[in-house]
Scaffold this active site. Structure first.
Site, short mmCIF file in Angstrom:
data_model
loop_
_atom_site.label_atom_id
_atom_site.label_comp_id
_atom_site.label_asym_id
_atom_site.label_seq_id
_atom_site.Cartn_x
_atom_site.Cartn_y
_atom_site.Cartn_z
N ASP A 30 21.78 12.56 -25.44
CA ASP A 30 21.89 11.56 -24.37
C ASP A 30 20.60 11.56 -23.56
O ASP A 30 20.01 12.61 -23.29
CB ASP A 30 23.08 11.88 -23.46
CG ASP A 30 23.46 10.71 -22.58
OD1 ASP A 30 24.53 10.12 -22.80
OD2 ASP A 30 22.67 10.38 -21.66
N ILE A 31 20.16 10.37 -23.17
CA ILE A 31 18.89 10.23 -22.45
C ILE A 31 18.99 10.79 -21.02
O ILE A 31 17.98 11.17 -20.43
CB ILE A 31 18.43 8.75 -22.47
CG1 ILE A 31 16.93 8.64 -22.33
CG2 ILE A 31 19.16 7.92 -21.44
CD1 ILE A 31 16.39 7.25 -22.66
N ASN A 88 34.35 6.93 -23.10
CA ASN A 88 34.62 5.96 -22.04
C ASN A 88 34.95 4.61 -22.66
O ASN A 88 34.34 4.22 -23.66
CB ASN A 88 33.39 5.83 -21.12
CG ASN A 88 33.10 7.12 -20.37
OD1 ASN A 88 34.02 7.85 -20.03
ND2 ASN A 88 31.83 7.40 -20.13
N VAL A 97 27.60 1.27 -22.38
CA VAL A 97 27.01 0.77 -23.63
C VAL A 97 28.17 0.39 -24.56
O VAL A 97 28.94 1.26 -25.00
CB VAL A 97 26.11 1.82 -24.31
CG1 VAL A 97 25.54 1.25 -25.61
CG2 VAL A 97 24.98 2.24 -23.37
N HIS A 101 31.09 5.33 -28.81
CA HIS A 101 30.39 6.62 -28.89
C HIS A 101 31.22 7.69 -28.20
O HIS A 101 31.93 7.42 -27.23
CB HIS A 101 28.99 6.54 -28.26
CG HIS A 101 28.99 6.02 -26.86
ND1 HIS A 101 29.08 4.68 -26.56
CD2 HIS A 101 28.93 6.66 -25.66
CE1 HIS A 101 29.06 4.52 -25.25
NE2 HIS A 101 28.99 5.70 -24.68
N HIS A 103 30.88 11.29 -26.27
CA HIS A 103 30.01 12.26 -25.60
C HIS A 103 30.48 13.66 -26.00
O HIS A 103 31.66 13.98 -25.85
CB HIS A 103 30.12 12.14 -24.08
CG HIS A 103 29.71 10.82 -23.51
ND1 HIS A 103 28.52 10.64 -22.83
CD2 HIS A 103 30.31 9.61 -23.51
CE1 HIS A 103 28.43 9.39 -22.42
NE2 HIS A 103 29.51 8.74 -22.82
P1 5GP Z 1 28.87 5.31 -21.48
O1 5GP Z 1 28.66 5.19 -20.01
O2 5GP Z 1 28.83 3.96 -22.17
O3 5GP Z 1 30.06 6.13 -21.87
O4 5GP Z 1 27.66 6.17 -22.01
C1 5GP Z 1 26.42 5.63 -22.33
C2 5GP Z 1 25.48 6.80 -22.40
O5 5GP Z 1 24.33 6.36 -23.09
C3 5GP Z 1 25.02 7.31 -21.05
O6 5GP Z 1 25.35 8.70 -20.93
C4 5GP Z 1 23.50 7.09 -21.05
O7 5GP Z 1 22.78 8.14 -20.44
C5 5GP Z 1 23.20 6.97 -22.52
N1 5GP Z 1 22.07 6.12 -22.84
C6 5GP Z 1 21.79 4.90 -22.30
N2 5GP Z 1 20.68 4.38 -22.87
C7 5GP Z 1 20.27 5.29 -23.80
C8 5GP Z 1 19.17 5.32 -24.71
O8 5GP Z 1 18.36 4.40 -24.80
N3 5GP Z 1 19.08 6.41 -25.50
C9 5GP Z 1 19.96 7.46 -25.44
N4 5GP Z 1 19.75 8.48 -26.26
N5 5GP Z 1 21.00 7.46 -24.58
C10 5GP Z 1 21.15 6.39 -23.78
#
Ligand code: 5GP
Ligand code: ZN
Length: 116
Positions: A30-31, A88, A97, A101, A103
């Site tokens: 994760d970034i 999520n 996103v 996915h 985590h």
């Molecule tokens: P969500 O909030 O959809 O469950 O999680 C999305 C996750 O994607 C977040 O933890 C965010 O830090 C991660 N993320 C967003 N953009 C990028 C990216 O460009 N590369 C990577 N590796 N992770 C990302």
């Protein structure tokens, strides 16, 4: 899917720190990690979230995702002490996103509280 960030990462159009890959699944760091281990495990095929995957996904991918989560946890060294898996879903779930996915979070004691 043309406009999806994670589809672009899987296609190699946007860089990522890959930690695992097979025919069906891709996993990357994760970034913005919330713990020393924070990996995202995603199907290579685009599904919006767990609801979309339940309706349109296949059993082989479901098993591959679970096996990838285990492989990631083993490789990161968090399998023995334990870790958390989070998906999520939608607005109230905090999904940012819209590509399914999981985590995989670990490396410290996350406690018993689910929402923090
Ligand atoms: P969500 O909030 O959809 O469950 O999680 C999305 C996750 O994607 C977040 O933890 C965010 O830090 C991660 N993320 C967003 N953009 C990028 C990216 O460009 N590369 C990577 N590796 N992770 C990302
Ligand atoms: Zn996608």
């Amino acid at each position: 899917m043309a406009d999806c960030l994670f589809c672009k990462i899987i296609a190699g159009e946007i860089p990522s720190e890959k930690v695992y890959e097979d025919d069906l699944v891709y996993a990357m760091k994760d970034i913005h990690p919330v713990a020393s281990t924070h990996v995202l495990v995603l199907p290579k095929k685009h599904y919006e979230n767990v609801l979309d995957f339940a309706r349109n996904g296949d059993a082989a991918t479901a098993l591959a995702l679970n096996k990838a989560i285990a492989a990631v946890a083993e490789a990161a060294g968090v399998a023995e002490k334990g870790f958390r898996v989070v998906a999520n879903c939608g607005e109230h779930g905090g999904q940012t996103v819209p590509h399914l996915h999981y985590h995989v979070i670990g490396g410290r004691n996350l406690g018993e509280k689910m929402v923090f």
